[in-house]
Design a protein around this motif. Structure first.
Motif, PDB file in Angstrom:
ATOM      1  N   THR A  35      35.445  46.213  33.520  1.00  0.00           N
ATOM      2  CA  THR A  35      35.385  47.515  34.187  1.00  0.00           C
ATOM      3  C   THR A  35      35.461  48.613  33.138  1.00  0.00           C
ATOM      4  O   THR A  35      36.194  48.497  32.156  1.00  0.00           O
ATOM      5  CB  THR A  35      36.553  47.676  35.187  1.00  0.00           C
ATOM      6  OG1 THR A  35      36.397  46.718  36.237  1.00  0.00           O
ATOM      7  CG2 THR A  35      36.591  49.081  35.787  1.00  0.00           C
ATOM      8  N   LYS A  36      34.674  49.670  33.345  1.00  0.00           N
ATOM      9  CA  LYS A  36      34.766  50.855  32.498  1.00  0.00           C
ATOM     10  C   LYS A  36      34.936  52.079  33.381  1.00  0.00           C
ATOM     11  O   LYS A  36      34.110  52.360  34.244  1.00  0.00           O
ATOM     12  CB  LYS A  36      33.512  51.018  31.636  1.00  0.00           C
ATOM     13  CG  LYS A  36      33.520  52.299  30.789  1.00  0.00           C
ATOM     14  CD  LYS A  36      34.700  52.337  29.818  1.00  0.00           C
ATOM     15  CE  LYS A  36      34.759  53.628  29.034  1.00  0.00           C
ATOM     16  NZ  LYS A  36      35.916  53.657  28.111  1.00  0.00           N
ATOM     17  N   ASN A  39      34.039  45.811  37.653  1.00  0.00           N
ATOM     18  CA  ASN A  39      34.378  44.396  37.801  1.00  0.00           C
ATOM     19  C   ASN A  39      33.173  43.472  37.586  1.00  0.00           C
ATOM     20  O   ASN A  39      32.847  42.639  38.427  1.00  0.00           O
ATOM     21  CB  ASN A  39      34.988  44.134  39.188  1.00  0.00           C
ATOM     22  CG  ASN A  39      35.708  42.790  39.255  1.00  0.00           C
ATOM     23  OD1 ASN A  39      36.306  42.346  38.275  1.00  0.00           O
ATOM     24  ND2 ASN A  39      35.637  42.139  40.401  1.00  0.00           N
ATOM     25  N   MET A  40      32.531  43.620  36.445  1.00  0.00           N
ATOM     26  CA  MET A  40      31.330  42.830  36.163  1.00  0.00           C
ATOM     27  C   MET A  40      31.673  41.439  35.679  1.00  0.00           C
ATOM     28  O   MET A  40      32.490  41.257  34.779  1.00  0.00           O
ATOM     29  CB  MET A  40      30.465  43.530  35.110  1.00  0.00           C
ATOM     30  CG  MET A  40      29.248  42.715  34.689  1.00  0.00           C
ATOM     31  SD  MET A  40      28.241  43.517  33.431  1.00  0.00           S
ATOM     32  CE  MET A  40      27.502  44.807  34.406  1.00  0.00           C
ATOM     33  N   THR A  84      27.077  49.309  29.956  1.00  0.00           N
ATOM     34  CA  THR A  84      27.286  47.867  29.818  1.00  0.00           C
ATOM     35  C   THR A  84      26.846  47.386  28.443  1.00  0.00           C
ATOM     36  O   THR A  84      27.561  46.653  27.750  1.00  0.00           O
ATOM     37  CB  THR A  84      26.514  47.109  30.909  1.00  0.00           C
ATOM     38  OG1 THR A  84      26.995  47.516  32.195  1.00  0.00           O
ATOM     39  CG2 THR A  84      26.690  45.607  30.761  1.00  0.00           C
ATOM     40  N   MET A  85      25.653  47.811  28.022  1.00  0.00           N
ATOM     41  CA  MET A  85      25.158  47.392  26.716  1.00  0.00           C
ATOM     42  C   MET A  85      26.057  47.887  25.590  1.00  0.00           C
ATOM     43  O   MET A  85      26.385  47.138  24.666  1.00  0.00           O
ATOM     44  CB  MET A  85      23.734  47.903  26.503  1.00  0.00           C
ATOM     45  CG  MET A  85      23.251  47.735  25.074  1.00  0.00           C
ATOM     46  SD  MET A  85      21.540  48.223  24.834  1.00  0.00           S
ATOM     47  CE  MET A  85      20.731  46.826  25.570  1.00  0.00           C
ATOM     48  N   SER A  98      37.554  49.329  29.873  1.00  0.00           N
ATOM     49  CA  SER A  98      38.879  49.728  30.358  1.00  0.00           C
ATOM     50  C   SER A  98      39.679  48.510  30.796  1.00  0.00           C
ATOM     51  O   SER A  98      40.904  48.460  30.630  1.00  0.00           O
ATOM     52  CB  SER A  98      38.734  50.705  31.533  1.00  0.00           C
ATOM     53  OG  SER A  98      37.966  51.825  31.172  1.00  0.00           O
ATOM     54  N   GLN A  99      38.974  47.530  31.345  1.00  0.00           N
ATOM     55  CA  GLN A  99      39.629  46.302  31.802  1.00  0.00           C
ATOM     56  C   GLN A  99      38.678  45.133  31.573  1.00  0.00           C
ATOM     57  O   GLN A  99      37.467  45.309  31.459  1.00  0.00           O
ATOM     58  CB  GLN A  99      39.970  46.385  33.296  1.00  0.00           C
ATOM     59  CG  GLN A  99      40.932  47.484  33.676  1.00  0.00           C
ATOM     60  CD  GLN A  99      41.088  47.589  35.190  1.00  0.00           C
ATOM     61  OE1 GLN A  99      40.833  46.642  35.923  1.00  0.00           O
ATOM     62  NE2 GLN A  99      41.509  48.757  35.648  1.00  0.00           N
ATOM     63  N   GLY A 100      39.238  43.931  31.541  1.00  0.00           N
ATOM     64  CA  GLY A 100      38.437  42.730  31.413  1.00  0.00           C
ATOM     65  C   GLY A 100      38.117  42.387  29.976  1.00  0.00           C
ATOM     66  O   GLY A 100      38.555  43.051  29.036  1.00  0.00           O
ATOM     67  N   SER A 101      37.306  41.336  29.807  1.00  0.00           N
ATOM     68  CA  SER A 101      36.993  40.820  28.469  1.00  0.00           C
ATOM     69  C   SER A 101      35.496  40.595  28.324  1.00  0.00           C
ATOM     70  O   SER A 101      34.827  40.186  29.280  1.00  0.00           O
ATOM     71  CB  SER A 101      37.717  39.489  28.222  1.00  0.00           C
ATOM     72  OG  SER A 101      39.117  39.638  28.361  1.00  0.00           O
TER      73      SER A 101
END
Length: 381
Positions: free
Chosen positions: A8-9, A20-21, A44-45, A55-58
């Motif tokens: 997430t950004k 939440n990709m 995303t790129m 902001s979140q995730g890996s």
């Protein structure tokens, strides 16, 4: 190869640019991100090489979290091509191509050798290496931008609308060159575009985004045949012929297997007789083994009949071709955009296999648009 894990950004004071990709990109895969402006595709790129940080995730490359890698090292391991190209005007073409290898402390002879090798991949002569960017056309500069991204042999390349500023014909040819290049080198590509035709032509898989979320992920044919909702249908365009008539997919299915031809050793008078017999105004020129060499037409013969006698002396070698297995939708796009009368179909050894004409395409268009209506009308009668 590349994995987005609940990424997430959120920009300060704004909605989620990416929400939440979850997505995995396989090694050697060509994945194209597309969607309306502001959908999150460029964000995303840019998160992949940490021009923007999530902001979140890996985000994982070969199982390694990019946030745990040295930033400089990460970027040197990822090729990056943008629309503005970004060649350094005071550097030669070799110096531009060799920028990352120089940072990696490759010796001069290895850098030169690598630059020469890359130029061959895009059919540019070694003499270009000592020129400066302003001496090249826009298409040539964009080729150099792509080669620079390939110079250090990175496994992953990011491309942000790299062909968007080029004229349509140059753009078409570069798209074809790059797709062949990617297939031969086996690079993993993440590509951003706003052009659906470009996405359909280049992608192994297309990722359609809206409001920071993935709407549909699939191969071009999967998306054309089975759009998940009205948004996707409207975005790809309901008029796409391959969706309307999916049984016809490749050029072999509609090409004429017996195009009018002449060999290089024939005289211009003999060529005219063949034109009369075949009721055509142009002929494809082949050699004794059936390899396509070019074409001649009435105008070429008329202009040269007083100073030349043989077909091989006057043939035009500038001829757009497609190979067997080429998707029909790509050929339709080329013929309509370039205003061509026909496109020869060749095999990998350049042997002439057939001809796709505007007339044969017209039949497909007719059947796709009106065929069902005609069938219903006949039934009603």
């Amino acid at each position: 190869m590349l994995k987005f894990d609940h990424v997430t950004k959120v920009y300060e004071g704004e909605n989620k640019a990416v929400d939440n990709m979850n997505l995995e990109v396989e090694k050697g895969e060509f994945v194209v991100f597309i969607g309306p402006s502001g959908c999150g595709k460029t964000t995303t790129m840019k998160m992949i090489n940490r021009l923007i940080e999530p902001s979140q995730g890996s985000i994982l490359i070969e199982g390694e979290n990019i946030l745990e890698k040295d930033l400089v090292q990460l970027r040197r391991e990822i090729g990056y091509v943008i629309q503005q190209i970004g060649l350094f005007p005071h550097m030669t073409i070799q110096e531009n191509i060799s920028l990352v290898p120089k940072l990696l402390k490759w010796p001069e002879d290895k850098r030169r050798s690598r630059a020469e090798e890359l130029l061959q991949l895009v059919d540019m002569e070694q003499g270009y290496l000592d020129r400066f960017p302003h001496e090249l056309s826009g298409g040539q500069q964009q080729r150099i931008g792509v080669l620079r991204a390939l110079a250090a042999d990175p496994p992953l390349i990011l491309m942000d609308e790299p062909f968007g500023a080029l004229d349509p014909i140059t753009r078409d040819s570069l798209q074809e060159e790059f797709k062949k290049l990617q297939q031969s080198l086996g690079k993993t590509i993440v590509f951003v575009t706003h052009d659906m035709d470009e996405a359909l032509k280049l992608a192994d898989r297309i990722v359609i985004m809206r409001d920071g979320q993935l709407v549909q992920v699939g191969t071009p044919d999967e998306i054309l045949r089975n759009p998940v909702d009205n948004f996707v249908e409207e975005f790809i365009g309901k008029e796409r012929l391959v969706q309307a008539r999916p049984t016809i997919q490749t050029v072999e299915q509609i090409m004429s297997p017996d195009p009018a031809t002449v060999t290089e050793d024939k005289t211009l008078s003999e060529a005219i007789q063949i034109m009369k017999q075949r009721r055509v105004d142009s002929l494809l020129v082949v050699d004794g083994q059936g390899i396509l060499k070019g074409y001649i037409d009435i105008e070429i013969i008329d202009q040269n009949r007083k100073r030349a006698t043989q077909v091989g002396d006057v043939l035009n070698t500038e001829l757009y071709t497609v190979t067997e297995g080429t998707l029909l939708r790509d050929t339709i796009h080329k013929i309509l955009r370039r205003g061509m009368k026909y496109v020869p179909v060749i095999d990998e050894e350049q042997h002439l296999r057939g001809l796709v004409t505007r007339a044969s395409l017209a039949d497909v268009v007719y059947d796709s648009i009106w065929g069902e209506e005609d069938q219903l009308a006949t039934t009603d009668l």
